[in-house]
Design a protein around this motif. Structure first.
Motif, PDB file in Angstrom:
ATOM      1  N   LEU A  79       0.829  -1.201   0.000  1.00  0.00           N
ATOM      2  CA  LEU A  79       0.000   0.000   0.000  1.00  0.00           C
ATOM      3  C   LEU A  79       0.863   1.250   0.000  1.00  0.00           C
ATOM      4  O   LEU A  79       1.879   1.312   0.691  1.00  0.00           O
ATOM      5  N   GLY A  80       0.434   2.257  -0.775  1.00  0.00           N
ATOM      6  CA  GLY A  80       1.186   3.498  -0.794  1.00  0.00           C
ATOM      7  C   GLY A  80       0.462   4.602  -1.532  1.00  0.00           C
ATOM      8  O   GLY A  80      -0.571   4.386  -2.176  1.00  0.00           O
ATOM      9  N   VAL A  81       1.035   5.798  -1.421  1.00  0.00           N
ATOM     10  CA  VAL A  81       0.541   6.980  -2.115  1.00  0.00           C
ATOM     11  C   VAL A  81       1.725   7.633  -2.805  1.00  0.00           C
ATOM     12  O   VAL A  81       2.771   7.859  -2.182  1.00  0.00           O
ATOM     13  N   MET A  82       1.568   7.917  -4.101  1.00  0.00           N
ATOM     14  CA  MET A  82       2.598   8.605  -4.865  1.00  0.00           C
ATOM     15  C   MET A  82       2.017   9.930  -5.340  1.00  0.00           C
ATOM     16  O   MET A  82       0.961   9.958  -5.979  1.00  0.00           O
ATOM     17  N   ILE A  83       2.696  11.020  -4.982  1.00  0.00           N
ATOM     18  CA  ILE A  83       2.253  12.365  -5.347  1.00  0.00           C
ATOM     19  C   ILE A  83       3.288  12.957  -6.295  1.00  0.00           C
ATOM     20  O   ILE A  83       4.482  12.963  -5.994  1.00  0.00           O
ATOM     21  N   PHE A  84       2.813  13.467  -7.427  1.00  0.00           N
ATOM     22  CA  PHE A  84       3.694  14.007  -8.455  1.00  0.00           C
ATOM     23  C   PHE A  84       3.808  15.519  -8.331  1.00  0.00           C
ATOM     24  O   PHE A  84       2.946  16.164  -7.729  1.00  0.00           O
ATOM     25  N   PRO A  85       4.862  16.112  -8.901  1.00  0.00           N
ATOM     26  CA  PRO A  85       5.078  17.554  -8.778  1.00  0.00           C
ATOM     27  C   PRO A  85       3.897  18.403  -9.243  1.00  0.00           C
ATOM     28  O   PRO A  85       3.673  19.484  -8.716  1.00  0.00           O
ATOM     29  N   ASP A  86       3.128  17.929 -10.224  1.00  0.00           N
ATOM     30  CA  ASP A  86       1.986  18.709 -10.717  1.00  0.00           C
ATOM     31  C   ASP A  86       0.743  18.557  -9.845  1.00  0.00           C
ATOM     32  O   ASP A  86      -0.295  19.149 -10.126  1.00  0.00           O
ATOM     33  N   GLY A  87       0.812  17.745  -8.777  1.00  0.00           N
ATOM     34  CA  GLY A  87      -0.317  17.535  -7.883  1.00  0.00           C
ATOM     35  C   GLY A  87      -1.115  16.275  -8.176  1.00  0.00           C
ATOM     36  O   GLY A  87      -1.998  15.915  -7.409  1.00  0.00           O
ATOM     37  N   SER A  88      -0.845  15.605  -9.277  1.00  0.00           N
ATOM     38  CA  SER A  88      -1.494  14.324  -9.559  1.00  0.00           C
ATOM     39  C   SER A  88      -1.058  13.315  -8.504  1.00  0.00           C
ATOM     40  O   SER A  88       0.036  13.437  -7.955  1.00  0.00           O
ATOM     41  N   LYS A  89      -1.919  12.330  -8.238  1.00  0.00           N
ATOM     42  CA  LYS A  89      -1.510  11.329  -7.263  1.00  0.00           C
ATOM     43  C   LYS A  89      -2.186   9.995  -7.526  1.00  0.00           C
ATOM     44  O   LYS A  89      -3.272   9.916  -8.091  1.00  0.00           O
ATOM     45  N   TYR A  90      -1.484   8.948  -7.086  1.00  0.00           N
ATOM     46  CA  TYR A  90      -2.017   7.590  -7.107  1.00  0.00           C
ATOM     47  C   TYR A  90      -2.042   7.097  -5.672  1.00  0.00           C
ATOM     48  O   TYR A  90      -1.061   7.235  -4.944  1.00  0.00           O
ATOM     49  N   GLU A  91      -3.187   6.513  -5.280  1.00  0.00           N
ATOM     50  CA  GLU A  91      -3.361   5.955  -3.941  1.00  0.00           C
ATOM     51  C   GLU A  91      -3.847   4.523  -4.108  1.00  0.00           C
ATOM     52  O   GLU A  91      -4.861   4.299  -4.758  1.00  0.00           O
ATOM     53  N   GLY A  92      -3.117   3.580  -3.541  1.00  0.00           N
ATOM     54  CA  GLY A  92      -3.565   2.209  -3.649  1.00  0.00           C
ATOM     55  C   GLY A  92      -2.433   1.215  -3.566  1.00  0.00           C
ATOM     56  O   GLY A  92      -1.461   1.414  -2.832  1.00  0.00           O
ATOM     57  N   GLU A  93      -2.546   0.148  -4.360  1.00  0.00           N
ATOM     58  CA  GLU A  93      -1.602  -0.958  -4.303  1.00  0.00           C
ATOM     59  C   GLU A  93      -0.488  -0.814  -5.342  1.00  0.00           C
ATOM     60  O   GLU A  93      -0.727  -0.389  -6.466  1.00  0.00           O
ATOM     61  N   LYS A 167      -8.229   4.417   0.560  1.00  0.00           N
ATOM     62  CA  LYS A 167      -8.411   4.809   1.969  1.00  0.00           C
ATOM     63  C   LYS A 167      -7.458   4.036   2.871  1.00  0.00           C
ATOM     64  O   LYS A 167      -6.864   4.599   3.794  1.00  0.00           O
ATOM     65  N   ASN A 168      -7.303   2.737   2.604  1.00  0.00           N
ATOM     66  CA  ASN A 168      -6.391   1.915   3.408  1.00  0.00           C
ATOM     67  C   ASN A 168      -4.952   2.412   3.293  1.00  0.00           C
ATOM     68  O   ASN A 168      -4.212   2.414   4.281  1.00  0.00           O
ATOM     69  N   ALA A 169      -4.549   2.804   2.093  1.00  0.00           N
ATOM     70  CA  ALA A 169      -3.190   3.335   1.892  1.00  0.00           C
ATOM     71  C   ALA A 169      -2.989   4.598   2.722  1.00  0.00           C
ATOM     72  O   ALA A 169      -1.962   4.764   3.386  1.00  0.00           O
ATOM     73  N   ASN A 170      -3.978   5.482   2.714  1.00  0.00           N
ATOM     74  CA  ASN A 170      -3.876   6.718   3.491  1.00  0.00           C
ATOM     75  C   ASN A 170      -3.916   6.453   4.993  1.00  0.00           C
ATOM     76  O   ASN A 170      -3.212   7.115   5.759  1.00  0.00           O
ATOM     77  N   LYS A 171      -4.719   5.482   5.418  1.00  0.00           N
ATOM     78  CA  LYS A 171      -4.754   5.101   6.840  1.00  0.00           C
ATOM     79  C   LYS A 171      -3.388   4.589   7.297  1.00  0.00           C
ATOM     80  O   LYS A 171      -2.914   4.923   8.380  1.00  0.00           O
ATOM     81  N   LEU A 172      -2.773   3.744   6.460  1.00  0.00           N
ATOM     82  CA  LEU A 172      -1.443   3.207   6.785  1.00  0.00           C
ATOM     83  C   LEU A 172      -0.449   4.350   6.974  1.00  0.00           C
ATOM     84  O   LEU A 172       0.282   4.390   7.964  1.00  0.00           O
ATOM     85  N   ILE A 173      -0.437   5.261   6.032  1.00  0.00           N
ATOM     86  CA  ILE A 173       0.503   6.382   6.100  1.00  0.00           C
ATOM     87  C   ILE A 173       0.245   7.229   7.342  1.00  0.00           C
ATOM     88  O   ILE A 173       1.187   7.548   8.078  1.00  0.00           O
ATOM     89  N   ASN A 174      -1.005   7.553   7.592  1.00  0.00           N
ATOM     90  CA  ASN A 174      -1.329   8.364   8.771  1.00  0.00           C
ATOM     91  C   ASN A 174      -0.923   7.659  10.055  1.00  0.00           C
ATOM     92  O   ASN A 174      -0.396   8.294  10.976  1.00  0.00           O
ATOM     93  N   SER A 175      -1.153   6.349  10.135  1.00  0.00           N
ATOM     94  CA  SER A 175      -0.785   5.631  11.349  1.00  0.00           C
ATOM     95  C   SER A 175       0.725   5.587  11.540  1.00  0.00           C
ATOM     96  O   SER A 175       1.220   5.710  12.654  1.00  0.00           O
ATOM     97  N   LYS A 176       1.481   5.427  10.460  1.00  0.00           N
ATOM     98  CA  LYS A 176       2.947   5.387  10.562  1.00  0.00           C
ATOM     99  C   LYS A 176       3.529   6.757  10.891  1.00  0.00           C
ATOM    100  O   LYS A 176       4.503   6.858  11.621  1.00  0.00           O
TER     101      LYS A 176
END
Length: 179
Positions: A79-93, A167-176
């Motif tokens: 699980l992870g979130v990748m945010i690009f310089p232009d503000g685009s993002k991928y959240e998931g597996e 949502k799970n990816a964001n929960k993981l990040i917030n918890s860590k």
């Protein structure tokens, strides 16, 4: 939906264990450390005994791309979130450094695709939402390959699971990050 943002990050820092600070309170003999690569990219997180990113971490690439999430043997994996310089993002597996399985890709203009990915590309069932919040007429839901809707079909279960994975990816990040 343009998926040119896909990044595959290199796996090995070239570090040996002696270059990393060992925090004995971490389980599985994980090593917690920060490292700045010669190209300016930085990683802060867990490492395995082979000097590879492994476990939870944050990777800032020299182009401004930021990945927060799980790593396995040096690559974004889990699980992870990748945010690009232009503000685009991928959240998931992620799988072996690429978007894979279920997730949500949101472009900088807020157009988004919720659904299945394979090898870093939109391939599978999902839903396209335009910047105004509509899905088009007829609805852009079904089987996609790249930027093209191949077959219209209802896929509510896949969409719901993709949103939940984000949502799970964001929960993981917030918890860590809270620890």
């Amino acid at each position: 939906m343009n998926s040119n943002h896909q990044k595959k990050t290199r796996g090995n820092s070239g570090l040996s264990n002696t270059n990393l600070t060992n925090n004995s309170h971490l389980s599985h003999k994980m090593i917690q450390a920060s490292y700045k690569y010669p190209d300016g990219s930085e990683y802060k997180g867990e490492w395995n005994n082979e000097g590879q990113r492994h476990g939870f971490g944050i990777l800032l690439l020299n182009d401004g791309t930021k990945y927060m999430g799980e790593f396995e043997n040096g690559l974004c994996h889990g699980l992870g979130v990748m945010i690009f310089p232009d503000g685009s993002k991928y959240e998931g597996e992620f799988f072996h450094g690429k978007y894979n399985n279920l997730g949500v890709f949101t472009r900088c203009d807020r157009m988004k695709y919720e659904g299945e990915f394979k090898d870093g590309k939109v391939i599978g069932r999902g839903l396209l939402t335009f910047t105004d919040g509509t899905h088009g007429l007829p609805r852009n839901e079904g089987y996609f390959e790249g930027n093209k809707l191949i077959q219209r079909e209802k896929c509510t279960d896949i969409i719901n699971r993709a949103v939940q994975m984000a949502k799970n990816a964001n929960k993981l990040i917030n918890s860590k990050l809270m620890n």
